[in-house]
Design a protein around this motif. Structure first.
Motif, PDB file in Angstrom:
ATOM      1  N   GLN A 246       0.814  -1.214   0.000  1.00  0.00           N
ATOM      2  CA  GLN A 246       0.000   0.000   0.000  1.00  0.00           C
ATOM      3  C   GLN A 246       0.848   1.266   0.000  1.00  0.00           C
ATOM      4  O   GLN A 246       0.567   2.217  -0.726  1.00  0.00           O
ATOM      5  CB  GLN A 246      -0.929   0.002   1.223  1.00  0.00           C
ATOM      6  CG  GLN A 246      -1.915   1.165   1.230  1.00  0.00           C
ATOM      7  CD  GLN A 246      -2.916   1.079   0.088  1.00  0.00           C
ATOM      8  OE1 GLN A 246      -3.627   0.090  -0.043  1.00  0.00           O
ATOM      9  NE2 GLN A 246      -2.963   2.108  -0.737  1.00  0.00           N
ATOM     10  N   TRP A 249       2.302   1.968  -3.464  1.00  0.00           N
ATOM     11  CA  TRP A 249       1.277   2.459  -4.387  1.00  0.00           C
ATOM     12  C   TRP A 249       0.918   3.912  -4.087  1.00  0.00           C
ATOM     13  O   TRP A 249       0.775   4.739  -5.000  1.00  0.00           O
ATOM     14  CB  TRP A 249       0.029   1.579  -4.304  1.00  0.00           C
ATOM     15  CG  TRP A 249       0.024   0.498  -5.326  1.00  0.00           C
ATOM     16  CD1 TRP A 249       0.334  -0.818  -5.143  1.00  0.00           C
ATOM     17  CD2 TRP A 249      -0.289   0.639  -6.709  1.00  0.00           C
ATOM     18  NE1 TRP A 249       0.236  -1.507  -6.329  1.00  0.00           N
ATOM     19  CE2 TRP A 249      -0.152  -0.642  -7.305  1.00  0.00           C
ATOM     20  CE3 TRP A 249      -0.676   1.715  -7.500  1.00  0.00           C
ATOM     21  CZ2 TRP A 249      -0.385  -0.862  -8.662  1.00  0.00           C
ATOM     22  CZ3 TRP A 249      -0.918   1.483  -8.857  1.00  0.00           C
ATOM     23  CH2 TRP A 249      -0.765   0.220  -9.423  1.00  0.00           C
ATOM     24  N   SER A 250       0.778   4.225  -2.809  1.00  0.00           N
ATOM     25  CA  SER A 250       0.448   5.608  -2.437  1.00  0.00           C
ATOM     26  C   SER A 250       1.543   6.566  -2.881  1.00  0.00           C
ATOM     27  O   SER A 250       1.279   7.656  -3.394  1.00  0.00           O
ATOM     28  CB  SER A 250       0.230   5.705  -0.927  1.00  0.00           C
ATOM     29  OG  SER A 250      -0.853   4.892  -0.514  1.00  0.00           O
ATOM     30  N   VAL A 271      -2.526  -4.571  -0.488  1.00  0.00           N
ATOM     31  CA  VAL A 271      -2.913  -3.296  -1.105  1.00  0.00           C
ATOM     32  C   VAL A 271      -4.430  -3.199  -1.005  1.00  0.00           C
ATOM     33  O   VAL A 271      -5.162  -3.969  -1.628  1.00  0.00           O
ATOM     34  CB  VAL A 271      -2.463  -3.212  -2.579  1.00  0.00           C
ATOM     35  CG1 VAL A 271      -2.943  -1.906  -3.202  1.00  0.00           C
ATOM     36  CG2 VAL A 271      -0.955  -3.337  -2.688  1.00  0.00           C
ATOM     37  N   ASP A 272      -4.902  -2.263  -0.211  1.00  0.00           N
ATOM     38  CA  ASP A 272      -6.336  -2.155   0.051  1.00  0.00           C
ATOM     39  C   ASP A 272      -7.060  -1.257  -0.940  1.00  0.00           C
ATOM     40  O   ASP A 272      -8.223  -1.471  -1.249  1.00  0.00           O
ATOM     41  CB  ASP A 272      -6.579  -1.611   1.473  1.00  0.00           C
ATOM     42  CG  ASP A 272      -6.001  -2.531   2.538  1.00  0.00           C
ATOM     43  OD1 ASP A 272      -6.087  -3.756   2.349  1.00  0.00           O
ATOM     44  OD2 ASP A 272      -5.451  -2.013   3.528  1.00  0.00           O
ATOM     45  N   ARG A 273      -6.334  -0.240  -1.449  1.00  0.00           N
ATOM     46  CA  ARG A 273      -7.072   0.751  -2.234  1.00  0.00           C
ATOM     47  C   ARG A 273      -6.128   1.541  -3.138  1.00  0.00           C
ATOM     48  O   ARG A 273      -5.041   1.941  -2.735  1.00  0.00           O
ATOM     49  CB  ARG A 273      -7.781   1.727  -1.294  1.00  0.00           C
ATOM     50  CG  ARG A 273      -8.660   2.761  -1.979  1.00  0.00           C
ATOM     51  CD  ARG A 273      -9.460   3.534  -0.929  1.00  0.00           C
ATOM     52  NE  ARG A 273     -10.391   4.458  -1.545  1.00  0.00           N
ATOM     53  CZ  ARG A 273     -10.126   5.731  -1.799  1.00  0.00           C
ATOM     54  NH1 ARG A 273      -8.936   6.222  -1.483  1.00  0.00           N
ATOM     55  NH2 ARG A 273     -11.015   6.514  -2.362  1.00  0.00           N
ATOM     56  N   VAL A 274      -6.551   1.730  -4.387  1.00  0.00           N
ATOM     57  CA  VAL A 274      -5.920   2.679  -5.295  1.00  0.00           C
ATOM     58  C   VAL A 274      -7.002   3.680  -5.676  1.00  0.00           C
ATOM     59  O   VAL A 274      -8.095   3.294  -6.110  1.00  0.00           O
ATOM     60  CB  VAL A 274      -5.357   1.983  -6.550  1.00  0.00           C
ATOM     61  CG1 VAL A 274      -4.782   3.009  -7.516  1.00  0.00           C
ATOM     62  CG2 VAL A 274      -4.286   0.975  -6.165  1.00  0.00           C
ATOM     63  N   ASP A 275      -6.733   4.964  -5.494  1.00  0.00           N
ATOM     64  CA  ASP A 275      -7.731   6.009  -5.673  1.00  0.00           C
ATOM     65  C   ASP A 275      -7.970   6.260  -7.162  1.00  0.00           C
ATOM     66  O   ASP A 275      -7.323   7.097  -7.790  1.00  0.00           O
ATOM     67  CB  ASP A 275      -7.251   7.289  -4.979  1.00  0.00           C
ATOM     68  CG  ASP A 275      -8.351   8.337  -4.878  1.00  0.00           C
ATOM     69  OD1 ASP A 275      -9.351   8.230  -5.607  1.00  0.00           O
ATOM     70  OD2 ASP A 275      -8.199   9.282  -4.071  1.00  0.00           O
ATOM     71  N   LEU A 276      -8.939   5.535  -7.740  1.00  0.00           N
ATOM     72  CA  LEU A 276      -9.222   5.670  -9.170  1.00  0.00           C
ATOM     73  C   LEU A 276      -9.745   7.060  -9.523  1.00  0.00           C
ATOM     74  O   LEU A 276      -9.476   7.568 -10.619  1.00  0.00           O
ATOM     75  CB  LEU A 276     -10.225   4.603  -9.608  1.00  0.00           C
ATOM     76  CG  LEU A 276      -9.728   3.153  -9.592  1.00  0.00           C
ATOM     77  CD1 LEU A 276     -10.825   2.204 -10.051  1.00  0.00           C
ATOM     78  CD2 LEU A 276      -8.504   3.002 -10.478  1.00  0.00           C
ATOM     79  N   ARG A 278      -8.820   9.860  -8.269  1.00  0.00           N
ATOM     80  CA  ARG A 278      -7.651  10.737  -8.387  1.00  0.00           C
ATOM     81  C   ARG A 278      -6.912  10.493  -9.694  1.00  0.00           C
ATOM     82  O   ARG A 278      -6.476  11.430 -10.366  1.00  0.00           O
ATOM     83  CB  ARG A 278      -6.724  10.508  -7.196  1.00  0.00           C
ATOM     84  CG  ARG A 278      -5.558  11.479  -7.108  1.00  0.00           C
ATOM     85  CD  ARG A 278      -4.735  11.199  -5.870  1.00  0.00           C
ATOM     86  NE  ARG A 278      -3.626  12.129  -5.717  1.00  0.00           N
ATOM     87  CZ  ARG A 278      -2.678  12.006  -4.818  1.00  0.00           C
ATOM     88  NH1 ARG A 278      -2.712  10.978  -3.977  1.00  0.00           N
ATOM     89  NH2 ARG A 278      -1.698  12.895  -4.743  1.00  0.00           N
TER      90      ARG A 278
END
Length: 312
Positions: A246, A249-250, A271-276, A278
């Motif tokens: 994570q 990726w951030s 990896v919990d989240r990718v800000d699509l 953004r």
């Protein structure tokens, strides 16, 4: 023979297992002379996935000791590189440069298949899988082993990130793939290469490989590392994500400039989240994934033989 076998998180054992045999006419048997650990091997060791009893390892170099009757491109005695997956070289995906998706392919260590961390390995689809090494490189095991997995993976990240002549590339991660990413970005013409990592010794290698800037990002200083990258580059048009966690990726998204490409190769697990949203607003492209290493190996091996590339 001996091979490494997975028995659960934190529990990998060297055991006596059955000798491999030629099961199909397209098989070859390879005596392993060098094998390595990939970052993706560490996920099951840490408790993310993995099947009890599976063989471990998917990057290895060795000598062919036996071939099936249909094998034409490798011979007994050849030194060969094995990519992380086997492939037939003839299906629609292989012909399109994506052997990692071969319809008749698979991965080392799958049920009934050998892993690379063993004395010998049965190689299915030997003609489409193995790369024969030029004789002058036969003894350079460090170079050949790096070419089996880390270097093709890094090249895939650089190509996916759109690295080109005169560009700025930021590499997130200082493991073997991140370090090879420096070589890949330089080889594709990047003028400014920044590596963000956690280990001083690895960052020193990054500098030796041609990184123009190295930035240490400890767990508690990720934001400061991003600010440092932005201050030096104004944001990168090409970002290579080489860790698959994570925080990496951030960081990759944060250091990308509008219109950038992020080439991702780190095998993602926590990896919990990718800000699509953004990415959408800033027109940032994501590309990459499981490296089609077999497609890249001929080019990379030629470059190594010519003295233009040395990831050892």
């Amino acid at each position: 023979m001996h091979a490494a076998v997975f028995h659960g998180p934190g529990n990998v054992r060297v055991e006596n297992v059955a000798e491999p045999t030629i099961d199909f006419d397209s098989d070859a048997i390879v005596q392993v002379t060098a094998a390595g650990l990939c970052g993706s091997d560490l996920w099951p060791f840490r408790g993310y996935g993995g099947e009890i009893g599976m063989r471990v390892g998917h990057e290895f170099v060795g000598t062919v000791v036996s071939v099936g009757s249909d094998v034409r491109t490798v011979r007994v005695g050849d030194t060969v590189i094995a990519p992380p997956r086997w492939s037939d070289g003839t299906c629609e995906f292989c012909l399109a440069g994506l052997p990692s998706s071969c319809v008749d392919g698979g991965a080392w260590g799958e049920p009934s298949h050998d892993g690379g961390l063993g004395e010998r390995v049965r190689v299915p689809q030997a003609d489409g899988t193995l790369i024969v090494v030029p004789r002058e490189l036969n003894d350079d095991l460090g170079l050949l082993l790096a070419l089996s997995c880390a270097m093709p993976a890094a090249h895939h990240a650089a190509v996916s990130a759109g690295v080109q002549w005169g560009s700025t590339a930021v590499i997130v991660g200082d493991g073997a793939v991140g370090l090879c990413g420096v070589l890949a970005a330089r080889r594709l013409g990047a003028e400014h290469v920044v590596v963000v990592g956690h280990h001083d010794d690895r960052l020193a290698i990054a500098s030796a490989f041609g990184a123009t800037d190295v930035i240490r990002a400890d767990v508690d200083s990720g934001l400061r590392a991003v600010e440092e990258v932005i201050s030096r580059t104004g944001g990168a048009g090409s970002v290579l994500e080489c860790a698959g966690v994570q925080s990496s990726w951030s960081t990759a998204v944060a250091v990308a400039r509008d219109g950038a490409r992020i080439g991702y190769i780190g095998h993602p697990h926590p990896v919990d989240r990718v800000d699509l949203a953004r990415l959408f607003e800033r027109n940032i492209t994501l590309a990459g994934g499981l490296a089609p290493a077999r497609a890249y190996l001929p080019e990379l091996l030629r470059a190594a033989a010519a003295g233009e590339l040395n990831p050892s």
